[in-house]
Design an enzyme around this catalytic site. Structure first.
Site, mmCIF file in Angstrom:
data_model
loop_
_atom_site.group_PDB
_atom_site.id
_atom_site.type_symbol
_atom_site.label_atom_id
_atom_site.label_comp_id
_atom_site.label_asym_id
_atom_site.label_seq_id
_atom_site.Cartn_x
_atom_site.Cartn_y
_atom_site.Cartn_z
ATOM 1 N N ASN A 60 -21.289 -3.799 -18.121
ATOM 2 C CA ASN A 60 -22.160 -4.880 -17.682
ATOM 3 C C ASN A 60 -21.934 -6.140 -18.487
ATOM 4 O O ASN A 60 -21.548 -6.061 -19.653
ATOM 5 C CB ASN A 60 -23.629 -4.450 -17.824
ATOM 6 C CG ASN A 60 -24.124 -3.777 -16.579
ATOM 7 O OD1 ASN A 60 -23.756 -4.182 -15.482
ATOM 8 N ND2 ASN A 60 -24.943 -2.742 -16.759
ATOM 9 N N CYS A 75 -20.911 0.842 -10.188
ATOM 10 C CA CYS A 75 -22.293 0.760 -10.653
ATOM 11 C C CYS A 75 -23.151 1.774 -9.909
ATOM 12 O O CYS A 75 -22.896 2.095 -8.759
ATOM 13 C CB CYS A 75 -22.824 -0.661 -10.405
ATOM 14 S SG CYS A 75 -24.578 -0.854 -10.761
ATOM 15 N N HIS A 76 -24.198 2.251 -10.557
ATOM 16 C CA HIS A 76 -25.028 3.328 -10.012
ATOM 17 C C HIS A 76 -26.173 2.868 -9.133
ATOM 18 O O HIS A 76 -26.803 3.689 -8.473
ATOM 19 C CB HIS A 76 -25.638 4.159 -11.153
ATOM 20 C CG HIS A 76 -24.653 4.668 -12.109
ATOM 21 N ND1 HIS A 76 -24.286 5.982 -12.149
ATOM 22 C CD2 HIS A 76 -23.918 4.039 -13.037
ATOM 23 C CE1 HIS A 76 -23.369 6.144 -13.094
ATOM 24 N NE2 HIS A 76 -23.134 4.968 -13.650
ATOM 25 N N HIS A 115 -26.270 -5.621 -8.953
ATOM 26 C CA HIS A 115 -27.686 -5.625 -9.342
ATOM 27 C C HIS A 115 -28.537 -6.529 -8.454
ATOM 28 O O HIS A 115 -29.739 -6.690 -8.702
ATOM 29 C CB HIS A 115 -27.869 -6.012 -10.824
ATOM 30 C CG HIS A 115 -27.456 -4.924 -11.763
ATOM 31 N ND1 HIS A 115 -27.640 -4.996 -13.117
ATOM 32 C CD2 HIS A 115 -26.868 -3.728 -11.546
ATOM 33 C CE1 HIS A 115 -27.177 -3.904 -13.696
ATOM 34 N NE2 HIS A 115 -26.700 -3.131 -12.763
#
Lengths: 485, 485, 485, 485
Positions: free
Chosen positions: C164, C186-187, C222
């Site tokens: 990140n 990314c999760h 995000h």
């Protein structure tokens, strides 16, 4: 201080009382004498440096320029000097004029004759189509040199390019030196204003000259279009649309009709036909339009004639085109020698008006060729487009002209693709890359793959000595063609 | 005949000797008397129709207009008439002026006070931010009506909008009638030209007035920027960049410093700070700039004061703003009654110059708000942008201005998103859709979700009677908020 | 051979039986053990090189990796080695994983605490907002080094970045080496699929796991959004829209409610509110969403709590974040020493699926962060966007996702402007240019000009030792601020 | 519920056990029997409605479909029914297949013969060029009717169009009903995969079938290109580039060489020449490519032959093309009557794979024609482009493919301009507007203005009875041409 994106301005103000103008191509018998007269009649003063590969011809023009100052009642005060060296000629210039090509008449003959042998009967082959592209390939490297020298010697100078193909050449100046204050100038739109003034007088009963005609001009050089036209504020569109059905807009010519005409004859029939088909009014001479809207070339000279166009034959080219000793010329020697009477009179060129406006005189609006920063909204940014511009103290700023109907935009975009491809290729001299630009030219798309290649190879072979900046050896296209030995 | 894409022209030529001008908002004590004087001093002749919801006020102005024609030595010959009916007022007009808002002073008080209660200390809240958006929501439906009536009564008229928020309002005119010849005009850029003339005189030792300053203007109204500036052709950029470190460009104000200043005081400190941060020079008053570049609003009135801005308090609004009887006014009655001497003198308004140029006089260049057709290359087409335009016979054409540095473009684009969202919403009166535009406003992005909603509901509740064209009942946003009952 | 525009492919096929994987950040106690397990359970074989500034930690992980191969019944056959030198570690690699940051916990504390002192109560401050931008500024130079070394040592390798801020970091890889085959993973979207599977089970009466949920994902990391969602082909949109009025989608939390929750708690109330306002469904955790949709930060921790979010306090950061010895960790030592039983079991990571697909196994679709080449049609090309991609033999290709409603596009575009500004600035280390990106961040637009500058100066001052690649001395912004000494 | 911008999805899940498929063109002897076999071998069950203007032919196919279910060991369970009425056939359908044209063979003869008389020797004249455009003009109105009926009867159905010209026809479906879930399918790219598998086997020594070849496909139907190609993950680019100099990629054919070949023969010489010139690999049959890259048409049949193409003569068309009784046919009657043995075997069609994936089976990737929402980044959005798409439960989503080299983009854009022009014109039936699209076609740009017009008039005159939806009377183009009486 210089913002990278400040196009169209010089950081120092031009002083109208003390201007340095460098004229590249200053040996021209055709243009320099006109320029001398316009300067003499202008409100401006300064010095002019005439640079030419033909130094003697420049010297003669210098003599003429100084002679006019002495012999005539001039308004502006100017001194003229021939300069042998490009760097010296450009050092500290406020204004640069580029109006020259070094390749001789024979190349123009090839540009016309070789494509003709493959069935491409170009009307004039000067600015697009295989001949026009070859001319661009010969000329671009020279103008890269000019741009590079300007960057060194007079980075803020205003540069006015008159050399054809105006789009290719002006684009090359920007490609070499992106911050250059370069503007391409051309006469074609002026012709449309004369023509529309004539129509307005005849059909609307108003007194009008070309100065009363205002147009919204947009397109690329020699393929410009108008979507608004006024005469003293009167919208001319209803007149133009009504005129479409008139006899005058529907004439059919025979070769015989054109027998006594010059190659410059313009019967506007291509103009009307394009207006009829696509809805905007073309603003360039028919003989140029057909190189872009190439339907009119097919069927050879007969088709051209049917639309009132006389082909610029290669014989004409051979006879008439020599940069410094041309039939398109003036009588400098005779004037100087007193064999002919000289009378100082204004030309129809706008260049003096542009210079006066730049130096702080009355703002002036005229059509220019500049890098597209949005003035034509649906042609790619970075291409050279032609639109009106407002000229005022130290500023030349294009007017925003909007976009095109899809079909015209489509035709223009294809030509822009050719121009950009050749400019890209010229960075490294990659002939095969340039050939991609030849291939997508609509004139060339009438040939078979083999003929496309052979024609190109033959053109390159004929003009090799003027293509020294190109990597001919490495070419796969040329290697494979028997035409290129 | 009308090409759909021919923006900025009327198909019939304006006759400078016989012009019909309709003034919507013709009861204004502030602007009409100025207009009367400019017309009287112009080279134009014709008739003026004054339309206003306050008919008596329009009648008084008409009396004044006709009185000036008799009493003064005028150049133009004009007759004035008050007209009660919008359709009649517009029928066959050549030129329409829109300069009116019907909602009373109280609404402006709400625009300022309600957001302030939520921590948004707008400097003037006139054209953007929650107050400005509310003003737009109140005004857009009225201007839709104007546009629709213009389409019926005088489709080719030139329409000049002076009403704020100029971008929202001019955009609404185009949204209702896309072929309208509408132009939004505003004074802010003129102030920058005065300021730069002053700087040039002081620091470059030249004699200069605002007329000697030429700028490349671009942006949206009240958030315009300059990337080129000349004084008589001299590039002002080195001066401006050098000035950044000066004491004058780094002043810090206290509330006390501003005690005796009017709310219109402009100390240019926001201008310099924005120039310092982002590299282009702002061309609008500081009190407007801060509504868009909203960093300066945070910390409340103290921060504003620190940058030399005096907040336009709601008390000021309440006292000074009434469309037809304002302190910002002139002495029409006193003049007519002979209580005060009247002297015919030119104002600094450019409007008469614009009309003269449109009627075929000298071309004129000034900043205008028009639909973006490419004049700002990196703001979306169709938005209302402010740039220079060339005005000449029957034509107003924006100049091509290029694009922005990324960060300024980013800030402008966000405001355009708000404007376009509200315009979209106004088509159907969808308040919740409009609220999306409120939410993405940078001033509102300083509030919590609940506060955003409550503030909006409170504003709507306070101004409900002026929002009759909006579907308030159907709103989910309003329904859920206790502020809206 | 390599076409410059061939994004997302390597010219040599990955051999699933003999793969070289370089793990940069290979000392991680958190991620490497998971990776070891996934590889052990995969169908792939090869060698793994663990590189870390903490060489001993990498050695321990290598020991663990080889131990698993011996102790457990594995499917894939893998050997592990710690490598001390970056060049050696990368030489000839087929796959590179980047998952590391060298700056210690204290920097994250500053990222949270310093903005908080200015009123910016970031929820986690990890990827955007002043804290996130600082983290980017510390990290970008390191990733430029990685990219440059990859170009030299393994130009065709597939590079997977887990670090990140994923958008900044992945963008830096491409900026340094434009032909890199880099993908940011990314999760967050996985969480949305779990949540929607849960909703589908509960409300549609179907059996569903996250694997049954397919989404059209688009946005930036995000701050991703969904405009289509299916469960086994059933359109979930009617369910989602209907759910908006439910109690579950309208919960209000108090600080007390969250007392016992971890900082990772996700109550989806921000998700529902954004869906309600803007019409698309967010696909990231609430605590990340609020950093981009920053309304939820205003009012400080109370507002966050009201929406069900627990702020990641700096105390948490200080305690829990150390790249190689973290509470977010696993029990490698205990397993090796036999103090704890180790069981080989699959994680929920998709990485093994991606590798198997790349090596020619079953094609696999998952969300990735890659350069925008059109997959999001209204975000600028060249930015890093997150969408689904199809992974198959030697190819990772984004799915085309269309564009956004204007308001969401507007919010995303602003963040992209920040990211691109900082990336631009990082090329030369120009801090003042980077500060422009800070200024236009919506969180920072809640501060006054002075506070913006002071906060930035304070952050830079606190983290100077991790900003050695930036030209701090030359900065005008820092020089003028008392916070930076 | 339906988001307007949710392309490529149906709001209800397709049930693979109970699917309603409507086959428009269900009387086809060629395609329906193949379809029956694929359905019988699929994992799907449901009912099929066969609609055709030739009802009897549909009935026969229905009988065949039901017979297969009884006689063969099928996997899927399907019932077939011929339906006479379009509305009834479509009511509630899950899937619609469109594969029909009502105009008879004679029109295809005109499409070929009339342009040939003007010197345009189209290879097949099926999808572009004057013949292809005429076919589009005849077909578009019918497909507008289909789209309108689908909107009424089964708005969420997946619609698969197999009818040529696939780009025009699929575009017409979207133009009439913008939210339609329409996909155009075509076999050409499959041929490229077979060819590349063959090359890979021969030159890379791998076992390969077309299923092992993955491509990044982009372009418009029949003029698709590949910029990445893998065989089991091995990059084929080095092979393809190396192959350019091989004898196989440089063959020259004589008419004699082709004497015994079918018109479908594909010698790939156009493919290699285009790859050589422009750098991307074409992915369609040579006989189709030449209609778009029309250099190969010039010089008439000889040039075509030289590149290994056999012209589809009009005699062939006349004999072989009748929609319901064609030589391109199967032996339905003979099978039913027991005169020929029938064996149920898979075809190479991908359609069953697509349906299975849509119904929730294994995701499947194949090339499709859909509205461009960004999947080709430099072709205008809204045009129909061909790229790969991922098909999974209830979703067909194009893969993002990036853009083109300038020259290929230029050629494609011109064709898109023709397609969009004709679609625009078809909204009102404006023939003169459609003629603009004809004029800018590169094949037509080889004709003179008079010939362009005459050819078009002659085509319209010959096919008038199939152009009943066009406003022929009002046409200026037709009125002026002696060819149209």
């Amino acid at each position: 201080m210089s913002l990278p994106d400040q196009q169209g301005r010089s950081s120092t103000a031009i002083n109208g009382d003390d201007m340095i103008i460098t004229y590249i191509g200053g040996g021209s018998r055709q243009w320099v004498p006109k320029f001398v007269q316009d300067m003499a009649l202008s409100t401006l003063d300064g010095e002019v440096r005439l640079y030419d590969v033909n130094y003697e011809s420049a010297q003669l023009n210098a003599r003429f320029g100084n002679w006019v100052e002495i012999e005539c009642e001039t308004n502006g005060t100017w001194s003229y000097e021939a300069v042998e060296d490009l760097e010296t000629a450009l050092a500290g210039a406020d204004v640069v004029i580029t109006s020259t090509q070094f390749d001789p008449a024979e190349t123009f003959v090839h540009d016309l004759d070789i494509p003709q042998a493959y069935g491409i009967h170009g009307a004039v082959s000067a600015t697009i189509g295989p001949g026009g592209i070859m001319r661009a390939m010969r000329t671009i490297p020279l103008y890269r040199t000019f741009a590079a020298t300007i960057r060194e010697q007079c980075p803020d100078a205003w540069v006015f390019n008159f050399t054809n193909p105006v789009h290719f050449v002006t684009r090359a100046l920007y490609d070499e030196y992106p911050e250059i204050n370069a503007v391409g100038l051309c006469h074609e739109v002026m012709g449309t204003r004369f023509y529309l003034a004539h129509l307005a007088e005849e059909h609307l009963g108003v007194d009008a000259t070309h100065d009363d005609i205002t147009l919204n001009v947009k397109g690329i050089n020699h393929f410009t279009w108008v979507d608004e036209a006024y005469c003293k504020g009167i919208d001319l569109w209803p007149l133009l649309e009504g005129y479409l059905d008139s006899e005058q807009a529907n004439r059919v010519f025979t070769p015989t009709d054109l027998e006594d005409e010059s190659v410059f004859v313009d019967n506007q029939q291509v103009t009307w036909e394009l207006f009829r088909r696509f809805g905007l009014f073309p603003a360039a001479g028919d003989r140029h339009l057909v190189e872009y809207a190439n339907w009119f070339l097919h069927g050879g000279e007969d088709t051209l004639n049917r639309w009132g166009i006389k082909r610029t034959g290669s014989d004409y080219r051979a006879k008439h085109w020599t940069p410094t000793d041309s039939k398109q010329t003036t009588d400098v020697k005779a004037w100087l020698d007193g064999e002919k009477a000289f009378e100082l009179e204004p030309t129809h060129e706008v260049f003096a008006d542009v210079l006066e406006a730049l130096a702080g005189g009355d703002p002036f609006t005229t059509n220019v060729n500049m890098i597209n920063t949005g003035q034509v909204s649906d042609i790619e940014q970075g291409a050279i487009v032609e639109t009106n511009a407002l000229v005022r103290a130290n500023e030349i700023r294009p007017l925003s002209t909007g976009g095109f109907p899809r079909q015209i935009r489509s035709i223009i975009a294809t030509h822009v693709d050719t121009i950009e491809t050749v400019i890209d290729a010229s960075r490294t001299g990659d002939v095969d890359e340039a050939f991609k630009g030849v291939l997508i030219d609509p004139q060339v798309r009438t040939l078979s793959p083999q003929d496309s290649r052979d024609m190109f190879a033959e053109l390159v072979a004929a003009e090799t000595s003027y293509l020294s900046e190109w990597e001919l050896e490495a070419s796969e296209v040329l290697a494979g063609s028997p035409e290129y030995e």
